[in-house]
Design a protein around this motif. Structure first.
Motif, PDB file in Angstrom:
ATOM      1  N   LEU A   1      43.069  35.304  -7.628  1.00  0.00           N
ATOM      2  CA  LEU A   1      44.268  35.209  -6.767  1.00  0.00           C
ATOM      3  C   LEU A   1      43.891  35.782  -5.427  1.00  0.00           C
ATOM      4  CD1 LEU A   1      46.912  36.919  -9.545  1.00  0.00           C
ATOM      5  CD2 LEU A   1      46.187  34.306  -8.877  1.00  0.00           C
ATOM      6  N   ALA A   2      43.219  37.007  -4.963  1.00  0.00           N
ATOM      7  CA  ALA A   2      42.808  37.446  -4.009  1.00  0.00           C
ATOM      8  C   ALA A   2      41.918  36.568  -3.085  1.00  0.00           C
ATOM      9  CB  ALA A   2      42.148  38.864  -3.969  1.00  0.00           C
ATOM     10  N   ALA A   3      41.042  35.836  -3.790  1.00  0.00           N
ATOM     11  CA  ALA A   3      40.017  34.878  -3.105  1.00  0.00           C
ATOM     12  C   ALA A   3      40.987  33.739  -2.284  1.00  0.00           C
ATOM     13  CB  ALA A   3      38.916  34.555  -3.834  1.00  0.00           C
ATOM     14  N   ALA A   4      41.628  33.104  -3.202  1.00  0.00           N
ATOM     15  CA  ALA A   4      42.667  32.190  -3.043  1.00  0.00           C
ATOM     16  C   ALA A   4      43.482  32.391  -1.608  1.00  0.00           C
ATOM     17  CB  ALA A   4      43.469  31.477  -3.992  1.00  0.00           C
ATOM     18  N   SER A   5      43.905  33.409  -1.780  1.00  0.00           N
ATOM     19  CA  SER A   5      44.890  34.102  -0.626  1.00  0.00           C
ATOM     20  C   SER A   5      44.141  34.151   0.700  1.00  0.00           C
ATOM     21  CB  SER A   5      45.555  35.194  -0.752  1.00  0.00           C
ATOM     22  OG  SER A   5      44.508  36.415  -0.908  1.00  0.00           O
ATOM     23  N   GLU A   6      42.784  34.517   0.628  1.00  0.00           N
ATOM     24  CA  GLU A   6      42.037  34.587   1.848  1.00  0.00           C
ATOM     25  C   GLU A   6      41.951  33.248   2.511  1.00  0.00           C
ATOM     26  OE1 GLU A   6      39.752  37.284   3.179  1.00  0.00           O
ATOM     27  OE2 GLU A   6      41.078  38.405   2.850  1.00  0.00           O
ATOM     28  N   LEU A   7      42.031  32.089   1.511  1.00  0.00           N
ATOM     29  CA  LEU A   7      41.782  30.732   2.185  1.00  0.00           C
ATOM     30  C   LEU A   7      43.278  30.108   2.460  1.00  0.00           C
ATOM     31  CD1 LEU A   7      39.203  30.037  -0.621  1.00  0.00           C
ATOM     32  CD2 LEU A   7      38.930  30.141   2.192  1.00  0.00           C
TER      33      LEU A   7
ATOM     34  N   THR B   1      37.768  41.636 -24.803  1.00  0.00           N
ATOM     35  CA  THR B   1      37.166  40.476 -24.156  1.00  0.00           C
ATOM     36  C   THR B   1      38.325  39.807 -23.436  1.00  0.00           C
ATOM     37  OG1 THR B   1      37.225  39.037 -25.866  1.00  0.00           O
ATOM     38  CG2 THR B   1      34.858  40.215 -25.243  1.00  0.00           C
ATOM     39  N   GLU B   2      39.494  39.788 -23.844  1.00  0.00           N
ATOM     40  CA  GLU B   2      40.685  39.278 -23.223  1.00  0.00           C
ATOM     41  C   GLU B   2      41.107  39.797 -22.064  1.00  0.00           C
ATOM     42  OE1 GLU B   2      45.307  37.947 -24.625  1.00  0.00           O
ATOM     43  OE2 GLU B   2      43.732  38.309 -26.001  1.00  0.00           O
ATOM     44  N   ASN B   3      40.793  41.459 -22.185  1.00  0.00           N
ATOM     45  CA  ASN B   3      41.353  42.072 -20.858  1.00  0.00           C
ATOM     46  C   ASN B   3      40.356  41.954 -19.729  1.00  0.00           C
ATOM     47  OD1 ASN B   3      43.497  43.429 -22.108  1.00  0.00           O
ATOM     48  ND2 ASN B   3      42.291  45.181 -22.877  1.00  0.00           N
ATOM     49  N   GLN B   4      39.193  41.616 -20.103  1.00  0.00           N
ATOM     50  CA  GLN B   4      38.155  41.205 -18.938  1.00  0.00           C
ATOM     51  C   GLN B   4      38.652  39.919 -18.075  1.00  0.00           C
ATOM     52  OE1 GLN B   4      35.371  43.343 -18.324  1.00  0.00           O
ATOM     53  NE2 GLN B   4      36.690  44.440 -19.732  1.00  0.00           N
ATOM     54  N   VAL B   5      39.205  38.967 -18.844  1.00  0.00           N
ATOM     55  CA  VAL B   5      39.613  37.917 -17.780  1.00  0.00           C
ATOM     56  C   VAL B   5      40.311  38.036 -16.713  1.00  0.00           C
ATOM     57  CG1 VAL B   5      39.000  36.407 -19.803  1.00  0.00           C
ATOM     58  CG2 VAL B   5      41.396  36.879 -19.259  1.00  0.00           C
ATOM     59  N   TYR B   6      41.366  39.124 -17.259  1.00  0.00           N
ATOM     60  CA  TYR B   6      42.444  39.631 -16.132  1.00  0.00           C
ATOM     61  C   TYR B   6      41.703  40.095 -14.781  1.00  0.00           C
ATOM     62  CZ  TYR B   6      46.239  38.468 -19.247  1.00  0.00           C
ATOM     63  OH  TYR B   6      47.051  37.904 -20.147  1.00  0.00           O
ATOM     64  N   ILE B   7      40.794  40.741 -15.020  1.00  0.00           N
ATOM     65  CA  ILE B   7      39.967  41.152 -13.706  1.00  0.00           C
ATOM     66  C   ILE B   7      39.456  40.064 -12.954  1.00  0.00           C
ATOM     67  CG2 ILE B   7      38.187  42.426 -13.043  1.00  0.00           C
ATOM     68  CD1 ILE B   7      38.079  44.225 -15.544  1.00  0.00           C
ATOM     69  N   ALA B   8      38.815  38.927 -13.554  1.00  0.00           N
ATOM     70  CA  ALA B   8      38.529  37.753 -12.700  1.00  0.00           C
ATOM     71  C   ALA B   8      39.936  37.055 -12.254  1.00  0.00           C
ATOM     72  CB  ALA B   8      37.767  36.638 -14.114  1.00  0.00           C
ATOM     73  N   LEU B   9      41.129  36.928 -13.110  1.00  0.00           N
ATOM     74  CA  LEU B   9      41.945  36.448 -12.524  1.00  0.00           C
ATOM     75  C   LEU B   9      42.568  37.044 -11.109  1.00  0.00           C
ATOM     76  CD1 LEU B   9      44.841  34.754 -12.655  1.00  0.00           C
ATOM     77  CD2 LEU B   9      45.607  36.422 -14.165  1.00  0.00           C
TER      78      LEU B   9
ATOM     79  N   LEU C   1      44.253  23.331 -12.372  1.00  0.00           N
ATOM     80  CA  LEU C   1      44.834  24.400 -12.991  1.00  0.00           C
ATOM     81  C   LEU C   1      43.443  25.059 -13.855  1.00  0.00           C
ATOM     82  CD1 LEU C   1      47.015  25.493 -15.053  1.00  0.00           C
ATOM     83  CD2 LEU C   1      46.470  23.881 -16.748  1.00  0.00           C
ATOM     84  N   VAL C   2      43.657  26.531 -13.787  1.00  0.00           N
ATOM     85  CA  VAL C   2      42.715  27.176 -14.138  1.00  0.00           C
ATOM     86  C   VAL C   2      42.840  27.795 -15.587  1.00  0.00           C
ATOM     87  CG1 VAL C   2      40.770  28.931 -13.489  1.00  0.00           C
ATOM     88  CG2 VAL C   2      41.831  27.601 -11.748  1.00  0.00           C
ATOM     89  N   VAL C   3      41.925  27.646 -16.398  1.00  0.00           N
ATOM     90  CA  VAL C   3      42.187  28.225 -17.897  1.00  0.00           C
ATOM     91  C   VAL C   3      41.111  29.551 -17.897  1.00  0.00           C
ATOM     92  CG1 VAL C   3      42.377  28.121 -20.097  1.00  0.00           C
ATOM     93  CG2 VAL C   3      43.405  26.062 -18.623  1.00  0.00           C
ATOM     94  N   PHE C   4      41.601  30.575 -18.054  1.00  0.00           N
ATOM     95  CA  PHE C   4      40.402  31.768 -18.457  1.00  0.00           C
ATOM     96  C   PHE C   4      40.326  31.751 -19.690  1.00  0.00           C
ATOM     97  CE2 PHE C   4      41.942  32.280 -13.995  1.00  0.00           C
ATOM     98  CZ  PHE C   4      40.992  32.808 -13.320  1.00  0.00           C
ATOM     99  N   CYS C   5      39.354  31.741 -20.451  1.00  0.00           N
ATOM    100  CA  CYS C   5      38.986  31.799 -21.828  1.00  0.00           C
ATOM    101  C   CYS C   5      38.098  32.782 -22.258  1.00  0.00           C
ATOM    102  CB  CYS C   5      38.377  30.590 -22.437  1.00  0.00           C
ATOM    103  SG  CYS C   5      39.163  29.021 -21.793  1.00  0.00           S
ATOM    104  N   ASN C   6      38.397  33.862 -23.267  1.00  0.00           N
ATOM    105  CA  ASN C   6      37.701  34.843 -23.675  1.00  0.00           C
ATOM    106  C   ASN C   6      36.992  34.427 -24.604  1.00  0.00           C
ATOM    107  OD1 ASN C   6      40.338  35.279 -24.924  1.00  0.00           O
ATOM    108  ND2 ASN C   6      39.207  36.800 -26.137  1.00  0.00           N
ATOM    109  N   TYR C   7      35.705  35.388 -24.885  1.00  0.00           N
ATOM    110  CA  TYR C   7      34.884  35.060 -25.967  1.00  0.00           C
ATOM    111  C   TYR C   7      35.768  35.827 -27.232  1.00  0.00           C
ATOM    112  CZ  TYR C   7      30.634  33.731 -23.596  1.00  0.00           C
ATOM    113  OH  TYR C   7      29.873  33.081 -22.625  1.00  0.00           O
TER     114      TYR C   7
END
Length: 208
Positions: free
Chosen positions: A142-148, A130-138, A76-82
């Motif tokens: 998703l893309a990286a996981a799909s490659e694998l 900062t909360e919007n920024q985590v969606y870019i990382a998310l 489980l991955v939790v994206f936390c913004n400052y």
């Protein structure tokens, strides 16, 4: 483009195979991809928690409307913004920039002042930024996981205040903004057998 085939393969899996775990080498690849994700100014004003502990995940499942993905996926991955970025965060980034690029830190003074001024100008909206920024990382995850060929499920169906309490985030100046389950689909999951539904290109895109 390989990424197109990977994205066509990807589904937001509802049921994971609890017995299958992501290899540490693949997990490191995903982490490295997310580390290189786009970020405003490159500041990366977020922390990403990878939850493996079963007891913690049981508590988080209760704070996620009892969604089994929280406990059954490999991770489980939790994206936390400052919640309150400070000038010190900018100073640390500028120092890292100077070291990475072998530059004199004084040459980055104008860049530093500009960032600090723009962040201060956001006022009470800064945590939303900062909360919007985590969606870019998310999206990168998703893309990286799909490659694998690793499944992923982005999730907003959870209670951030409870996550913050369970994980002790508030005292660290963090907020759980969005989460993602990653792992391998169960054969009992019916969604990945269905055709993927997306708007046609001529309806989605418009050239002006």
């Amino acid at each position: 483009m390989k990424i197109l085939e990977s994205l066509k393969w990807r589904y937001a899996i509802k049921k994971y195979d609890k017995s299958r775990k992501i290899a540490s080498t693949d997990l490191e690849k995903i982490k490295e991809a997310v580390r290189y994700s786009a970020s405003s100014y490159g500041l990366q004003l977020y922390k990403i928690l990878i939850i493996e502990d079963e007891e913690v995940r049981e508590k988080l499942r209760a704070a996620s409307f009892d969604q089994e993905k929280v406990t059954d996926a490999s991770h489980l991955v939790v994206f936390c913004n400052y919640t309150n970025p400070t000038p010190d965060d900018v100073d640390k980034y500028v120092k890292l920039t100077a070291e990475t690029r072998n530059q004199d830190i004084e040459a980055l003074e104008g860049f530093s002042k500009s960032m600090k001024k723009n962040i201060e100008a956001k006022g009470e909206e800064v945590d939303h930024w900062t909360e919007n920024q985590v969606y870019i990382a998310l999206g990168t995850l998703l893309a990286a996981a799909s490659e694998l060929k690793i499944d992923s499920s982005p999730m907003e169906g959870f209670k951030p205040p409870e996550y913050n309490k369970i994980l002790g985030l508030e005292e660290r100046g963090l907020n759980a903004a969005v989460i993602a389950a990653i792992g391998y689909r169960s054969e009992e999951d019916t969604y990945h057998h269905q055709a993927k539904v997306r708007k046609p290109s001529d309806e989605l895109f418009e050239t002006i």
